[in-house]
Enzyme design. Structure first.
Site, PDB file in Angstrom:
ATOM      1  N   LYS A 130       0.871  -1.185   0.000  1.00 17.87           N
ATOM      2  CA  LYS A 130       0.000   0.000   0.000  1.00 17.87           C
ATOM      3  C   LYS A 130       0.900   1.225   0.000  1.00 17.87           C
ATOM      4  O   LYS A 130       2.035   1.163   0.484  1.00 17.87           O
ATOM      5  CB  LYS A 130      -0.883   0.008   1.249  1.00 17.87           C
ATOM      6  CG  LYS A 130      -2.113   0.852   1.117  1.00 17.87           C
ATOM      7  CD  LYS A 130      -3.280   0.095   0.499  1.00 17.87           C
ATOM      8  CE  LYS A 130      -4.454   1.006   0.222  1.00 17.87           C
ATOM      9  NZ  LYS A 130      -5.639   0.268  -0.212  1.00 17.87           N
ATOM     10  N   ASP A 170      -6.936   4.364  -4.557  1.00 16.59           N
ATOM     11  CA  ASP A 170      -7.595   4.254  -3.250  1.00 16.59           C
ATOM     12  C   ASP A 170      -8.209   5.629  -3.000  1.00 16.59           C
ATOM     13  O   ASP A 170      -8.430   6.391  -3.959  1.00 16.59           O
ATOM     14  CB  ASP A 170      -6.588   3.848  -2.155  1.00 16.59           C
ATOM     15  CG  ASP A 170      -7.253   3.463  -0.831  1.00 16.59           C
ATOM     16  OD1 ASP A 170      -7.804   2.364  -0.741  1.00 16.59           O
ATOM     17  OD2 ASP A 170      -7.227   4.264   0.130  1.00 16.59           O
TER      18      ASP A 170
HETATM   19  P1  NDP Z   1     -12.958   7.741  -2.586  1.00 14.00           P
HETATM   20  O1  NDP Z   1     -11.887   8.722  -2.481  1.00 14.00           O
HETATM   21  O2  NDP Z   1     -13.598   7.487  -3.896  1.00 14.00           O
HETATM   22  O3  NDP Z   1     -14.128   8.100  -1.540  1.00 14.00           O
HETATM   23  C1  NDP Z   1     -13.894   8.213  -0.185  1.00 14.00           C
HETATM   24  C2  NDP Z   1     -15.166   8.655   0.503  1.00 14.00           C
HETATM   25  O4  NDP Z   1     -14.973   8.591   1.907  1.00 14.00           O
HETATM   26  C3  NDP Z   1     -15.540  10.104   0.204  1.00 14.00           C
HETATM   27  O5  NDP Z   1     -16.941  10.203   0.242  1.00 14.00           O
HETATM   28  C4  NDP Z   1     -14.921  10.880   1.359  1.00 14.00           C
HETATM   29  O6  NDP Z   1     -15.545  12.098   1.655  1.00 14.00           O
HETATM   30  C5  NDP Z   1     -15.111   9.888   2.491  1.00 14.00           C
HETATM   31  N1  NDP Z   1     -14.076  10.063   3.503  1.00 14.00           N
HETATM   32  C6  NDP Z   1     -12.739   9.937   3.348  1.00 14.00           C
HETATM   33  N2  NDP Z   1     -12.094  10.202   4.486  1.00 14.00           N
HETATM   34  C7  NDP Z   1     -13.053  10.499   5.379  1.00 14.00           C
HETATM   35  C8  NDP Z   1     -13.039  10.855   6.738  1.00 14.00           C
HETATM   36  N3  NDP Z   1     -11.886  10.939   7.419  1.00 14.00           N
HETATM   37  N4  NDP Z   1     -14.230  11.095   7.343  1.00 14.00           N
HETATM   38  C9  NDP Z   1     -15.407  11.002   6.665  1.00 14.00           C
HETATM   39  N5  NDP Z   1     -15.472  10.662   5.366  1.00 14.00           N
HETATM   40  C10 NDP Z   1     -14.331  10.419   4.744  1.00 14.00           C
HETATM   41  O7  NDP Z   1     -12.379   6.371  -1.967  1.00 14.00           O
HETATM   42  P2  NDP Z   1     -12.850   4.881  -2.196  1.00 14.00           P
HETATM   43  O8  NDP Z   1     -14.322   4.823  -2.301  1.00 14.00           O
HETATM   44  O9  NDP Z   1     -12.019   4.303  -3.258  1.00 14.00           O
HETATM   45  O10 NDP Z   1     -12.373   4.209  -0.824  1.00 14.00           O
HETATM   46  C11 NDP Z   1     -13.202   4.161   0.328  1.00 14.00           C
HETATM   47  C12 NDP Z   1     -12.710   3.071   1.252  1.00 14.00           C
HETATM   48  O11 NDP Z   1     -12.723   1.807   0.576  1.00 14.00           O
HETATM   49  C13 NDP Z   1     -11.274   3.233   1.780  1.00 14.00           C
HETATM   50  O12 NDP Z   1     -11.197   2.695   3.078  1.00 14.00           O
HETATM   51  C14 NDP Z   1     -10.474   2.361   0.830  1.00 14.00           C
HETATM   52  O13 NDP Z   1      -9.249   1.922   1.406  1.00 14.00           O
HETATM   53  C15 NDP Z   1     -11.432   1.207   0.640  1.00 14.00           C
HETATM   54  N6  NDP Z   1     -11.202   0.407  -0.553  1.00 14.00           N
HETATM   55  C16 NDP Z   1     -11.222   0.968  -1.797  1.00 14.00           C
HETATM   56  C17 NDP Z   1     -11.020   0.183  -2.908  1.00 14.00           C
HETATM   57  C18 NDP Z   1     -11.168   0.713  -4.299  1.00 14.00           C
HETATM   58  O14 NDP Z   1     -11.150  -0.097  -5.232  1.00 14.00           O
HETATM   59  N7  NDP Z   1     -11.334   1.999  -4.503  1.00 14.00           N
HETATM   60  C19 NDP Z   1     -10.678  -1.248  -2.784  1.00 14.00           C
HETATM   61  C20 NDP Z   1     -10.776  -1.752  -1.438  1.00 14.00           C
HETATM   62  C21 NDP Z   1     -10.983  -0.930  -0.388  1.00 14.00           C
HETATM   63  P3  NDP Z   1     -14.998  13.472   0.989  1.00 14.00           P
HETATM   64  O15 NDP Z   1     -15.296  13.372  -0.454  1.00 14.00           O
HETATM   65  O16 NDP Z   1     -15.752  14.569   1.681  1.00 14.00           O
HETATM   66  O17 NDP Z   1     -13.522  13.500   1.285  1.00 14.00           O
END
Ligand code: NDP
Length: 451
Positions: A130, A170
């Protein structure tokens, strides 16, 4: 090996904390896995003697580097970049890159550790890694993002490669950022290889990659319900997040007949009592993708909904909770509320969204709990298929990939079941995932000797 090297769980955790001071997320992730593994290896001295868990909890390598870039006003900006290569016993390191202001070594070490077990569960030949940076993409122009990505890759390129380490996206890293980084990699090395996944379709990407994590989470839930003689149809689902995972999970859950009533971002959550439909989810996608705004404006367009500033959705009554935003976004107290409100299943779309205390409550209450390392493995699985397509230079068709994703999620569910069924019939997926993920990596490590 002497018996004095056989430590118990508490001693093991004390050692992890001592060797990794202040890295609380990493301690949390290791503890969550170690408790189950110690149970499993209690009567298997071979794993103790080879210190397998201790070795998996010590990354092969942690690379940290300076990333300088210039903002639009001509100011020199300095960020820290990382790549944590945790374990490559069953394949090249594989795992995403996160750009978020909260990124630090502890968070990336926890994610790389988790990724090692997750990748093992997919059945594909991928090790765990990562990386990322404390770069905050919010409010940055496209050119600033490009300059940052180029500078980041100018160092990262020496540590990655199609058979060495294959990063993906991510939080904060989507197709745009992958494009800028791939462009820079290609420019520096003059090689067109599958060094990154999550690429655009015109330049080596795979169909279904974008949707795969969110869809996979829902497929895993479907399997959990099936095993429990239930169904996803008609269930009320609360989802957190408004990014890639959350919106695709919402889309698939709706398609399979569930009613999704919440989505959220870092500003708060939307509660839509009528339930989201395709168009409403698309509004959220557009809002985040194009204007990068808050989801708060949703209520202006769909007045039936309410926006709850600075809050998380776990107080809303639901059958299924799907935390899909970030780590530690569902606490012990919130778990108590969910249980009191009759939640039937929790499935983790984000990595480590539930605190260990929250997980313990769900397990004690015998509530179905789908852990991230199993439930959200669909994304990395399709990334694995993107790697195969890049190596063979053959692109698979959409239906084929959709079928493979479904099949892989079914297999992951099946792999968990092998170690998950408890004496009272409760299926402890967290335990099943930890042990099944560990066993494959551990056996490979035994084969390699002490390295
Ligand atoms: P994105 O960047 O597309 O979306 C992240 C979302 O989470 C946004 O809505 C963001 O809000 C919110 N967010 C992030 N940090 C915080 C915080 N500290 N408090 C509240 N809301 C928060 O990311 P992904 O959807 O790709 O990833 C989301 C999760 O899934 C992560 O844990 C990632 O590790 C996991 N994941 C992702 C994969 C992938 O293929 N993308 C694969 C496996 C796991 P805002 O827009 O306001 O920042």
């Amino acid at each position: 090996m002497t018996t004095s090297q056989h430590v118990n769980l508490e001693q093991f955790i004390e050692g992890v904390i001592r060797r990794n001071p202040g890295e609380t997320e990493f301690h949390q992730a290791v503890y969550e896995v170690a408790a189950d593994i110690f149970d499993f290896i209690a009567d298997k001295p071979i794993y103790h003697e080879a210190q397998i868990l201790r070795r998996i909890a010590e990354p092969d390598r942690v690379i940290s580097f300076r990333v300088c870039w210039e903002d639009d006003a001509g100011n020199v900006r300095v960020q820290r970049g990382y790549r944590v290569q945790n374990n490559n016993s069953i394949g090249p390191y594989k795992g995403g890159l996160r750009f978020h202001k909260s990124v630090n070594q502890s968070i990336l070490k926890f994610l790389a550790f988790e990724q090692t077990f997750k990748n093992s569960l997919t059945g594909l030949p991928m090790g765990g890694g990562k990386g990322g940076s404390d770069f905050n993409p919010k409010g940055k122009s496209d050119h600033e993002i490009m300059r940052f990505c180029q500078s980041f890759m100018t160092e990262l390129f020496r540590h990655v490669g199609e058979d060495t380490d294959v990063p993906a996206g991510d939080i904060g890293v989507g197709a745009r950022e992958i494009g800028y980084m791939f462009g820079q990699y290609k420019r520096i090395t003059n090689r067109y290889v599958g060094v990154l996944t999550g690429k655009g379709l015109e330049w080596g990407g795979s169909l279904v990659r974008k949707e795969s994590t969110g869809y996979g989470v829902v497929y895993f839930l479907e399997n959990m319900f099936k095993q429990d003689k239930g169904t996803i149809e008609g269930k009320v689902v609360a989802i957190s997040g408004a990014g890639n995972v959350a919106t695709h999970a919402a889309e698939k859950a709706i398609q399979l007949g569930a009613k999704v009533i919440t989505l959220s971002d870092s500003t708060g959550f939307i509660h839509d009592p009528d339930g989201f439909n395709r168009e409403k989810v698309q509004w959220v996608v557009d809002q985040k993708a194009h204007s990068r705004g808050s989801v708060a404006d949703y209520v202006k367009v769909f007045p039936v909904a309410s926006f709850h500033e600075g809050e998380r959705p776990w107080g809303v009554k639901c059958d299924v909770a799907m935390p899909c935003a970030t780590q530690n976004e569902l606490s012990e107290d919130e778990a108590k509320i969910l249980i009191k409100n009759g939640v039937k299943a929790i499935v983790e779309g984000a990595n480590m969204p539930c605190s260990n205390d929250a997980i313990a409550l769900f397990r004690d209450a015998r509530i179905l709990f789908g852990p991230a390392k199993a439930a959200n493995a669909g994304g990395v699985a399709v990334s694995g298929l993107e790697m195969s397509q890049n190596s063979t230079r053959i692109s698979l068709k959409e239906e084929e990939l959709q079928g493979l994703l479904r099949e892989i999620m079914e297999n992951i569910h099946q792999n968990c079941l092998e170690f998950a069924v408890q004496a009272d019939g409760y299926v402890d997926y967290a335990k099943g995932a930890n042990i099944a993920g560990f066993k494959k990596v551990a056996n490979a490590m035994l084969a390699f000797g002490i390295v």
